[in-house]
Design an enzyme around this catalytic site. Sequence first.
Site, PDB file in Angstrom:
ATOM      1  N   LYS A  16      23.524 -22.783  -6.940  1.00  0.00           N
ATOM      2  CA  LYS A  16      24.894 -23.318  -6.996  1.00  0.00           C
ATOM      3  C   LYS A  16      25.196 -23.944  -8.363  1.00  0.00           C
ATOM      4  O   LYS A  16      26.241 -23.703  -8.944  1.00  0.00           O
ATOM      5  CB  LYS A  16      25.111 -24.380  -5.895  1.00  0.00           C
ATOM      6  CG  LYS A  16      24.862 -23.863  -4.488  1.00  0.00           C
ATOM      7  CD  LYS A  16      25.107 -24.941  -3.437  1.00  0.00           C
ATOM      8  CE  LYS A  16      24.208 -26.165  -3.558  1.00  0.00           C
ATOM      9  NZ  LYS A  16      22.766 -25.874  -3.333  1.00  0.00           N
ATOM     10  N   ARG A  92      28.153 -31.249   3.572  1.00  0.00           N
ATOM     11  CA  ARG A  92      26.814 -30.950   4.057  1.00  0.00           C
ATOM     12  C   ARG A  92      26.675 -31.169   5.552  1.00  0.00           C
ATOM     13  O   ARG A  92      25.578 -31.006   6.094  1.00  0.00           O
ATOM     14  CB  ARG A  92      25.793 -31.831   3.346  1.00  0.00           C
ATOM     15  CG  ARG A  92      25.211 -31.171   2.084  1.00  0.00           C
ATOM     16  CD  ARG A  92      24.438 -32.224   1.330  1.00  0.00           C
ATOM     17  NE  ARG A  92      23.220 -31.753   0.736  1.00  0.00           N
ATOM     18  CZ  ARG A  92      23.076 -31.456  -0.559  1.00  0.00           C
ATOM     19  NH1 ARG A  92      24.102 -31.495  -1.374  1.00  0.00           N
ATOM     20  NH2 ARG A  92      21.908 -31.106  -1.034  1.00  0.00           N
ATOM     21  N   ARG A 159      12.938 -32.956 -11.424  1.00  0.00           N
ATOM     22  CA  ARG A 159      13.515 -33.932 -10.493  1.00  0.00           C
ATOM     23  C   ARG A 159      12.459 -34.454  -9.527  1.00  0.00           C
ATOM     24  O   ARG A 159      11.593 -33.714  -9.084  1.00  0.00           O
ATOM     25  CB  ARG A 159      14.654 -33.287  -9.695  1.00  0.00           C
ATOM     26  CG  ARG A 159      15.973 -33.302 -10.446  1.00  0.00           C
ATOM     27  CD  ARG A 159      17.036 -32.482  -9.767  1.00  0.00           C
ATOM     28  NE  ARG A 159      17.123 -32.674  -8.315  1.00  0.00           N
ATOM     29  CZ  ARG A 159      18.040 -32.095  -7.553  1.00  0.00           C
ATOM     30  NH1 ARG A 159      18.945 -31.277  -8.102  1.00  0.00           N
ATOM     31  NH2 ARG A 159      18.062 -32.297  -6.255  1.00  0.00           N
TER      32      ARG A 159
HETATM   33  P1  ADP Z   1      20.311 -29.385  -4.521  1.00  0.00           P
HETATM   34  O1  ADP Z   1      21.214 -29.024  -5.684  1.00  0.00           O
HETATM   35  O2  ADP Z   1      18.891 -29.057  -4.782  1.00  0.00           O
HETATM   36  O3  ADP Z   1      20.826 -28.911  -3.220  1.00  0.00           O
HETATM   37  P2  ADP Z   1      21.545 -31.930  -4.744  1.00  0.00           P
HETATM   38  O4  ADP Z   1      21.416 -32.324  -6.169  1.00  0.00           O
HETATM   39  O5  ADP Z   1      22.820 -31.299  -4.301  1.00  0.00           O
HETATM   40  O6  ADP Z   1      20.330 -30.976  -4.418  1.00  0.00           O
HETATM   41  O7  ADP Z   1      21.299 -33.177  -3.800  1.00  0.00           O
HETATM   42  C1  ADP Z   1      20.212 -34.065  -3.989  1.00  0.00           C
HETATM   43  C2  ADP Z   1      20.228 -35.120  -2.892  1.00  0.00           C
HETATM   44  O8  ADP Z   1      21.447 -35.894  -2.978  1.00  0.00           O
HETATM   45  C3  ADP Z   1      20.213 -34.582  -1.466  1.00  0.00           C
HETATM   46  O9  ADP Z   1      18.901 -34.298  -1.026  1.00  0.00           O
HETATM   47  C4  ADP Z   1      20.862 -35.752  -0.698  1.00  0.00           C
HETATM   48  O10 ADP Z   1      19.939 -36.828  -0.510  1.00  0.00           O
HETATM   49  C5  ADP Z   1      21.923 -36.238  -1.670  1.00  0.00           C
HETATM   50  N1  ADP Z   1      23.230 -35.580  -1.453  1.00  0.00           N
HETATM   51  C6  ADP Z   1      23.869 -34.725  -2.293  1.00  0.00           C
HETATM   52  N2  ADP Z   1      25.041 -34.313  -1.779  1.00  0.00           N
HETATM   53  C7  ADP Z   1      25.167 -34.922  -0.565  1.00  0.00           C
HETATM   54  C8  ADP Z   1      26.141 -34.906   0.484  1.00  0.00           C
HETATM   55  N3  ADP Z   1      27.255 -34.140   0.402  1.00  0.00           N
HETATM   56  N4  ADP Z   1      25.918 -35.658   1.574  1.00  0.00           N
HETATM   57  C9  ADP Z   1      24.826 -36.430   1.694  1.00  0.00           C
HETATM   58  N5  ADP Z   1      23.860 -36.490   0.760  1.00  0.00           N
HETATM   59  C10 ADP Z   1      24.009 -35.754  -0.360  1.00  0.00           C
HETATM   60  P1  ADP Z   2      21.141 -25.414  -6.602  1.00  0.00           P
HETATM   61  O1  ADP Z   2      22.179 -26.089  -7.474  1.00  0.00           O
HETATM   62  O2  ADP Z   2      21.766 -24.518  -5.566  1.00  0.00           O
HETATM   63  O3  ADP Z   2      20.138 -26.351  -6.012  1.00  0.00           O
HETATM   64  P2  ADP Z   2      20.113 -24.343  -9.156  1.00  0.00           P
HETATM   65  O4  ADP Z   2      21.284 -23.659  -9.780  1.00  0.00           O
HETATM   66  O5  ADP Z   2      19.718 -25.653  -9.701  1.00  0.00           O
HETATM   67  O6  ADP Z   2      20.312 -24.411  -7.540  1.00  0.00           O
HETATM   68  O7  ADP Z   2      18.876 -23.316  -9.236  1.00  0.00           O
HETATM   69  C1  ADP Z   2      17.593 -23.669  -8.711  1.00  0.00           C
HETATM   70  C2  ADP Z   2      16.493 -23.076  -9.605  1.00  0.00           C
HETATM   71  O8  ADP Z   2      16.501 -21.648  -9.498  1.00  0.00           O
HETATM   72  C3  ADP Z   2      16.663 -23.373 -11.096  1.00  0.00           C
HETATM   73  O9  ADP Z   2      15.395 -23.567 -11.652  1.00  0.00           O
HETATM   74  C4  ADP Z   2      17.336 -22.107 -11.657  1.00  0.00           C
HETATM   75  O10 ADP Z   2      16.976 -21.892 -13.014  1.00  0.00           O
HETATM   76  C5  ADP Z   2      16.766 -21.019 -10.762  1.00  0.00           C
HETATM   77  N1  ADP Z   2      17.729 -19.931 -10.480  1.00  0.00           N
HETATM   78  C6  ADP Z   2      19.080 -20.017 -10.325  1.00  0.00           C
HETATM   79  N2  ADP Z   2      19.614 -18.817 -10.053  1.00  0.00           N
HETATM   80  C7  ADP Z   2      18.577 -17.936 -10.009  1.00  0.00           C
HETATM   81  C8  ADP Z   2      18.494 -16.526  -9.767  1.00  0.00           C
HETATM   82  N3  ADP Z   2      19.583 -15.783  -9.486  1.00  0.00           N
HETATM   83  N4  ADP Z   2      17.257 -15.959  -9.802  1.00  0.00           N
HETATM   84  C9  ADP Z   2      16.149 -16.704 -10.075  1.00  0.00           C
HETATM   85  N5  ADP Z   2      16.165 -18.040 -10.309  1.00  0.00           N
HETATM   86  C10 ADP Z   2      17.373 -18.639 -10.292  1.00  0.00           C
END
Ligand code: ADP
Ligand code: ADP
Length: 216
Positions: A16, A92, A159
């Site tokens: 995303k 979420r 992270r």
């Molecule tokens: P990822 O991109 O790997 O899905 P995020 O950066 O979006 O992770 O979220 C990291 C953490 O922040 C989540 O595990 C949760 O604890 C919190 N968080 C983010 N967005 C929300 C939401 N919409 N509602 C509740 N908690 C959230």
């Molecule tokens: P999210 O915001 O949904 O948690 P990220 O965009 O941070 O996901 O991507 C998670 C990890 O996967 C990052 O290390 C990113 O570089 C990698 N990644 C993202 N898109 C792809 C893809 N299409 N194929 C392989 N790896 C990817």
Amino acid sequence: MSNPRILILGAPGAGKGTQSRRLVEEFGVEHVTTGDALRANKGMDISHLDLEYDTPGEYMDAGELVPDEVVNEIVKTALEEADGFVLDGYPRNESQTEYLDSITDLDVVLYLDVDDDELVRRLTGRRVCEDCGATFHVDFDPPEEEGVCDECGGDLYQREDDTEETARERINVYEENTAPVVEYFRDEGVLEEIDGEQTPDEVWADVKAAVEANAN
Ligand code: ADP
Ligand code: ADP
Ligand code: ZN
């Protein structure tokens, strides 16, 4: 003509953030991401809400959801200030979905579909720039120089919640709370389902086409 209002859904690690950065460049929208907003406010005092923990950071380090009251407020303010947005990491759960529905209209709902094992590989290898937020992956998208951001030269870090254990917990929380959100938009007939296991460029081609088809 105003900029599109885009929602991007997908499990943790689905890509995303990676795709949102491209949407920002292509369509001039603002990236509204609750994860980044909460990371910037990990130590915020929420003890007055009298919940399980007294700061967002404690929920995040456990892989649990931060309470709706806290997150809804962040999103409301951010969306009011944005001329077009890509909303990432929210809603979420069902109650956040209802709240979002009450504060804005969406033009496009994207869903990046990726398998669990691939999600864990992506999360545990993820590296993020501490200065500009650009995302890399040690195997799938390595920076030219190890530990250094290609975009701005900043230092890359891992992270705290991108350990295998917390990654799996976040995926479980996603299955339980957020998968129904995807179903909700699918039932509404507005979900643009995208194969998120393709290369980043291939995913982007599908994402861009879906936005262009829906936003006019
Ligand atoms: P990822 O991109 O790997 O899905 P995020 O950066 O979006 O992770 O979220 C990291 C953490 O922040 C989540 O595990 C949760 O604890 C919190 N968080 C983010 N967005 C929300 C939401 N919409 N509602 C509740 N908690 C959230
Ligand atoms: P999210 O915001 O949904 O948690 P990220 O965009 O941070 O996901 O991507 C998670 C990890 O996967 C990052 O290390 C990113 O570089 C990698 N990644 C993202 N898109 C792809 C893809 N299409 N194929 C392989 N790896 C990817
Ligand atoms: Zn950078």
